[in-house]
Design an enzyme around this catalytic site. Structure first.
Site: not given
Ligand code: CA
Length: 451
Positions: A142, A144, A149, A158, A214, A216, A248, A252, A255, A259, A268, A272, A389
């Site tokens: 997968d 990014y 995103h 961050r 997600e 995708e 996906d 959260r 994660q 992560y 994750k 899927t 998001e």
């Molecule tokens: Ca993904």
């Protein structure tokens, strides 16, 4: 780049009436490949091709003597319960088959005019069929690739440094889990996992409370490359069989805790979802677009990721939609809520760049391997491809027509992704991807022991 030919002719119609409906995803110009059998039967799964509301049984076409020579050899590769054998044969085999089927299914087909009864031998109504995963997926990676995103997620986690310094140089990805990729329509069990509230105290183990989707695109590899042999950028698309839709599913809260330092893991790999139909690069030829236009000041791709053709036409102009319905909405007969509309032209790295980068260290890709694009998000709030998001980490919940709100997914929620290409201005029919759908099931008890 695939040259346009008679299979793309916008005036071509099919004797399968439903394929000529302007709203269908599957006009004769599309002809995507999938794997099916008659529902509630003990038939073997085999390769089929979507046309209107029907599935063409490729093996039945061959057995009825409707395909010959190399077309029949390509059709022989469709006896398997996955597209892998056809994928392995390289782009010419699928191209040949798509062209032969287009000729067989078009209005004016000499075969059909001679014997209209072939319809009942080679067509299976989609409503009577069971579709499964398109291929046996050996490896799944997968990426990014949507900069919006990456920027959105980065700015939540961050705020001072949303986009890491490597982003514009290297296509970021991670190795995912192939075993938990499921066909559209499969239930998605809410995962259990370790989470921690706040920044102090020990974690706890239980059902995820921040389950997300997600939106995708999936990219199926066709013929692979030998271990140690990179794929030059100008040859990358010869190794791509086609595209599909991918969700996906992401936890959260799991994660956030797990992560660092090695990236996504159990947040994750519990599920899927893939759409059943793979739209070939050939079928997408009229809907190509320039690669993402990098703003002034962004670095040019390094030479191994750059080609003139890829810059000019490495993109795919695919419109994407995501709908959400809660159990209460369905009980009330309400239509799903359109949560997101986006475009696959928004991704920073092209499909060819993802393939070339993946193989650039000599890593071998194999027929049936799957690449995810990463969440497709655009600049507008409505084009954000995840709830993380869309609700800005739950701070701006969605309002559902029942009065319910959603920060993250609740049990019973159903997520449906659709995608299509449409360039009505030059008379081309819409070609679509079907749907990629999954419904959230309640978690199993956290402390259940094996019986
Ligand atoms: Ca993904």
């Amino acid at each position: 780049m695939t040259p346009l030919d008679e299979t793309h002719d916008p005036t071509r119609k099919s004797w399968v009436e439903s394929a000529n409906d302007a709203a269908t995803d599957f006009p004769i110009q599309n002809l995507p490949f999938g794997v099916f059998r008659r529902a509630d039967s003990d038939e073997s799964f085999r390769v089929g091709v979507a046309i209107g509301d029907q599935i063409v049984d490729v093996v039945a076409c061959s057995e009825a003597g409707l395909l010959s020579g190399d077309d029949a050899l390509a059709a022989d590769r469709c006896r398997h319960p996955g597209l892998n054998a056809l994928m392995e044969a390289g782009p010419e085999a699928a191209r040949r088959l798509r062209r032969a089927l287009s000729d067989l299914l078009r209005v004016g087909s000499s075969v059909f005019e001679r014997d209209p009864a072939i319809a009942s031998h080679i067509l299976v109504p989609m409503k009577d069929a069971e579709l499964t995963l398109p291929a046996a997926i050996g490896d799944y990676t997968d990426f990014y690739a949507s900069i919006q995103h990456a920027t959105n997620v980065g700015s939540m986690f961050r705020p001072d440094n949303p986009l890491l310094p490597n982003y514009k140089w290297v296509p970021i990805g991670y190795h995912g889990r192939a075993s938990s990729i499921v066909a559209s329509g499969s239930g998605i069990r809410r995962p259990l996992g370790q989470t921690r509230d706040g920044t102090d105290g020990p974690p706890s183990f239980g059902p995820s409370r921040r389950l997300d989707y997600e939106l995708e695109m999936g990219v199926f590899i066709g013929s692979g490359n030998a271990l140690g042999s990179p794929i030059p950028i100008d040859e990358a698309e010869r190794h791509v069989f086609g595209l599909c839709l991918l969700n996906d599913w992401s936890a959260r809260d799991i994660q956030t805790w797990e992560y660092q330092p090695l990236g996504p893991f159990l947040a994750k790999n519990f599920a899927t979802t893939l759409s059943p139909w793979v739209v070939t690069v050939d079928a997408l030829a009229p809907y190509r677009a320039p690669a993402y236009r990098r703003p002034t000041g962004d670095p040019a791709p390094l030479p191994y990721l750059y080609s003139h053709d890829d810059t000019n036409s490495g993109g795919f102009d695919i419109s994407l939609e995501l709908d959400l319905s809660s159990a209460a909405m369905r009980d009330g007969g309400m239509k799903p809520l359109r949560v997101s509309t986006g475009s696959f032209t928004e991704i920073y790295w092209t499909v060819a760049q993802l393939v070339t980068h993946h193989a650039s260290n000599g890593c071998n890709l194999r027929a049936g391997d799957l690449l995810g694009s990463g969440t497709v998000s655009g600049a507008a709030k409505e084009s954000r491809g995840s709830l993380l998001e869309r609700t800005w980490r739950g701070t701006e919940p969605l309002q559902l027509p029942t009065g319910e709100t959603r920060a993250f997914l609740e049990d019973g929620d159903e997520v449906t992704i659709r995608g299509y290409c449409a360039r009505g201005e030059d008379g081309r029919p819409r070609i679509g991807f079907g749907e990629c759908r999954g419904r959230v099931l309640p978690a199993l008890p956290a402390h259940a022991s094996a019986v």
